[in-house]
Design a protein around this motif. Structure first.
Motif, PDB file in Angstrom:
ATOM      1  N   LYS A  69       0.823  -1.207   0.000  1.00  0.00           N
ATOM      2  CA  LYS A  69       0.000   0.000   0.000  1.00  0.00           C
ATOM      3  C   LYS A  69       0.860   1.262   0.000  1.00  0.00           C
ATOM      4  O   LYS A  69       0.608   2.197  -0.749  1.00  0.00           O
ATOM      5  N   SER A  70       1.883   1.264   0.867  1.00  0.00           N
ATOM      6  CA  SER A  70       2.735   2.455   0.933  1.00  0.00           C
ATOM      7  C   SER A  70       3.463   2.660  -0.384  1.00  0.00           C
ATOM      8  O   SER A  70       3.591   3.787  -0.862  1.00  0.00           O
ATOM      9  N   THR A  71       3.920   1.569  -0.973  1.00  0.00           N
ATOM     10  CA  THR A  71       4.628   1.655  -2.247  1.00  0.00           C
ATOM     11  C   THR A  71       3.713   2.238  -3.315  1.00  0.00           C
ATOM     12  O   THR A  71       4.100   3.146  -4.057  1.00  0.00           O
ATOM     13  N   GLY A  90       2.879   8.099   9.382  1.00  0.00           N
ATOM     14  CA  GLY A  90       2.974   7.885  10.816  1.00  0.00           C
ATOM     15  C   GLY A  90       3.710   6.597  11.101  1.00  0.00           C
ATOM     16  O   GLY A  90       3.819   6.168  12.242  1.00  0.00           O
ATOM     17  N   GLU A  91       4.160   5.945  10.057  1.00  0.00           N
ATOM     18  CA  GLU A  91       4.767   4.631  10.230  1.00  0.00           C
ATOM     19  C   GLU A  91       6.240   4.612   9.925  1.00  0.00           C
ATOM     20  O   GLU A  91       6.992   3.878  10.545  1.00  0.00           O
ATOM     21  N   GLU A  92       6.636   5.396   8.935  1.00  0.00           N
ATOM     22  CA  GLU A  92       8.028   5.337   8.527  1.00  0.00           C
ATOM     23  C   GLU A  92       8.673   6.705   8.659  1.00  0.00           C
ATOM     24  O   GLU A  92       7.998   7.723   8.582  1.00  0.00           O
ATOM     25  N   SER A  93       9.987   6.712   8.834  1.00  0.00           N
ATOM     26  CA  SER A  93      10.696   7.975   8.953  1.00  0.00           C
ATOM     27  C   SER A  93      10.883   8.576   7.565  1.00  0.00           C
ATOM     28  O   SER A  93      10.725   7.900   6.550  1.00  0.00           O
ATOM     29  N   ILE A 146      -2.547   9.780   3.592  1.00  0.00           N
ATOM     30  CA  ILE A 146      -2.323   9.507   5.011  1.00  0.00           C
ATOM     31  C   ILE A 146      -1.936   8.041   5.155  1.00  0.00           C
ATOM     32  O   ILE A 146      -2.708   7.149   4.827  1.00  0.00           O
ATOM     33  N   ASP A 147      -0.738   7.770   5.635  1.00  0.00           N
ATOM     34  CA  ASP A 147      -0.246   6.393   5.744  1.00  0.00           C
ATOM     35  C   ASP A 147       0.196   6.138   7.181  1.00  0.00           C
ATOM     36  O   ASP A 147       1.272   6.521   7.575  1.00  0.00           O
ATOM     37  N   SER A 148      -0.543   5.551   8.019  1.00  0.00           N
ATOM     38  CA  SER A 148      -1.872   5.037   7.798  1.00  0.00           C
ATOM     39  C   SER A 148      -2.845   5.676   8.775  1.00  0.00           C
ATOM     40  O   SER A 148      -2.417   6.295   9.741  1.00  0.00           O
ATOM     41  N   GLY A 189      -5.208   1.991   5.152  1.00  0.00           N
ATOM     42  CA  GLY A 189      -5.659   1.279   6.348  1.00  0.00           C
ATOM     43  C   GLY A 189      -5.235  -0.173   6.321  1.00  0.00           C
ATOM     44  O   GLY A 189      -5.364  -0.835   5.295  1.00  0.00           O
ATOM     45  N   HIS A 190      -4.701  -0.647   7.432  1.00  0.00           N
ATOM     46  CA  HIS A 190      -4.294  -2.060   7.468  1.00  0.00           C
ATOM     47  C   HIS A 190      -5.473  -2.952   7.796  1.00  0.00           C
ATOM     48  O   HIS A 190      -6.239  -2.674   8.697  1.00  0.00           O
ATOM     49  N   ILE A 191      -5.572  -4.038   7.057  1.00  0.00           N
ATOM     50  CA  ILE A 191      -6.615  -5.018   7.325  1.00  0.00           C
ATOM     51  C   ILE A 191      -5.940  -6.373   7.391  1.00  0.00           C
ATOM     52  O   ILE A 191      -5.066  -6.666   6.574  1.00  0.00           O
TER      53      ILE A 191
HETATM   54 MG    MG Z   1       3.013   0.751   4.737  1.00  0.00          MG
END
Ligand code: MG
Ligand code: TYD
Length: 431
Positions: A69-71, A90-93, A146-148, A189-191
């Motif tokens: 998803k981020s990719t 909010g997940e990766e630097s 927005i991730d995530s 959004g993670h599922i």
């Molecule tokens: Mg990701």
């Protein structure tokens, strides 16, 4: 405790004192905004969105962790060179995202003026909606990612980030922002496989569009599917391949779902299926061998277990094949999960081909559902399946005789063979 006294209870322009009361309008009074869409360079994404990104829309893209998803979002953000994009992570630097973007850009081979081409892409490592909105107000981006959504928190609520309350609150604030400023917002959004982690499910009714990113993490192919769309059809899919340099759009999926091999193998057949609105020719492999332990194993990959059991029962009872004492392994190529019942016929032929060790020509494909009586049932959009098979150079397609009524056989170059019963197809193929 939640304090409600703060008026709007919303980070996005909570203090814009003047509360505007809307009054009812007739349809004639409302200006039609026509169909304005931002077409992205990603044709697969445009397709699933129904033609491009709709201004002011809130899009949820859900999927298992690690699926890409981020990719995907980063790639789209970078590709939209003319639009100012804000990617909030909010997940990766920032460094991690920078490294990933270098990996992705490598593919485009624009090394010379690469730096300048990404000058509209902004990155923010932040989780507080208050700070995010501050950044948005000074930057005024055209698109926000927005991730995530699970990592955001609003100080309007005291619960922790990722809780249902927070997810709903933060999404609500972003929705208000999107509608007021007409800026499109993508929420990642993670599922998890068995449904969801707290979050995305509660959002489905709030957002305009829900995209699902699916696939087997260990295989290269990914499907982007629309499960809700206020601006288009929900039966579209996009197909990508995950490479070392990011996601590649797959514009002709049938070609990749049929493996290249020399010589014919028994147990391999090709089914003409429809996924979403797209015809897909998918290779099925079966391996049937005498069960070495008490109960025979039935192991489908990419296909429903119960349906496989049903088809095996039909083969045993209606067609007289002794499959009950055999281990049966079935695999759909490319890690695709096939729900289309039109795959039934190809699957049955593949099982018998393996059991009898008689290969089936790779110039033949199949499209029919199998009923409990061993009859071939009609499937929808048979003409689309036939023309896809013809386009890919198949010589013959086996279908139900009940499908045949709806097609014009004078126009097809491919030989269309129609039968009423599974046993008749076996007779025709294997003699
Ligand atoms: Mg990701
Ligand atoms: P990611 O986008 O981080 O997944 P998500 O955001 O859904 O959790 O993708 C994670 C996987 O993709 C990771 O295992 C590495 C792989 N990958 C590639 O194979 N090629 C690439 O170019 C990139 C960026 C990632």
């Amino acid at each position: 405790m939640v304090t409600k006294s703060e008026g709007d209870k919303n980070e996005w322009r909570q203090d814009s004192g003047k509360s505007k009361i809307s009054k009812p309008k007739t349809l004639n009074e409302i200006e039609s905004s026509g169909e304005i869409r931002i077409a992205t360079p990603d044709l697969e994404l445009n397709r699933v969105l129904g033609g491009g990104i709709v201004p002011g829309s809130l899009v949820l893209i859900g999927g298992e962790p690690g699926i890409g998803k981020s990719t995907l979002m980063l790639q789209i953000g970078l590709a939209l060179q003319k639009a100012k994009v804000l990617y909030v992570s909010g997940e990766e630097s920032e460094q991690q995202i920078k490294m990933r973007s270098e990996r992705i850009s490598f593919k485009q081979g624009t090394s010379a003026n690469e730096q300048s081409s990404h000058e509209n892409f902004y990155m923010l490592a932040e989780t507080s909606t208050k700070n995010i909105f501050q950044a948005i107000e000074s930057l005024e981006p055209n698109l926000i990612i927005i991730d995530s959504i699970q990592t955001l928190h609003s100080h309007m609520l005291e619960s922790v980030a990722g809780s249902i309350g927070q997810v709903r609150q933060c999404a609500g604030e972003l929705m208000k922002f999107a509608k007021e400023t007409n800026t499109p917002v993508f929420l990642v959004g993670h599922i998890t496989k068995d449904g969801m982690l707290a979050g995305p499910k509660v959002l489905e009714h709030m957002v305009d569009t829900v995209l699902q990113f699916e696939g087997d993490r260990h295989l290269a192919y990914r499907i982007l599917r629309t499960t809700k769309n206020r601006f288009g059809s929900t039966s579209e899919i996009g197909i990508y391949e995950m490479l070392g340099t990011g996601l590649r759009q797959v514009s002709n999926p049938s070609e990749i779902l049929i493996s290249q091999k020399d010589g014919l193998l028994s147990g391999v057949t090709i089914g003409a299926t429809i996924e979403g609105n797209r015809p897909l020719l998918i290779e099925i492999q079966s391996l049937v061998s005498a069960a070495s332990y008490g109960t025979a194993q039935r192991t489908p990959t990419g296909f429903d277990q119960k349906r496989l059991n049903m088809l095996l029962a039909v083969l045993e009872k209606r067609c007289g094949f002794r499959v009950g004492t055999q281990d049966v392994f079935v695999n759909m190529a490319g890690g695709i999960y096939v729900e289309d019942p039109a795959i039934d016929l190809a699957l049955c032929i593949s099982i018998i081909s393996s059991m009898q060790e008689i290969p089936v020509s790779d110039k033949i494909c199949f499209a029919a559902e199998i009923g409990l009586g061993g009859e071939l049932r009609a499937v929808n959009r048979i003409d689309q399946r036939i023309s896809e098979a013809e386009k890919l150079g198949f010589k013959k397609i086996y279908i139900s005789k009940f499908s045949q009524k709806s097609i014009d056989l004078t126009k097809t170059k491919i030989e269309v063979k129609s039968f009423g019963k599974l046993t008749e197809v076996f007779g025709d193929l294997f003699g």
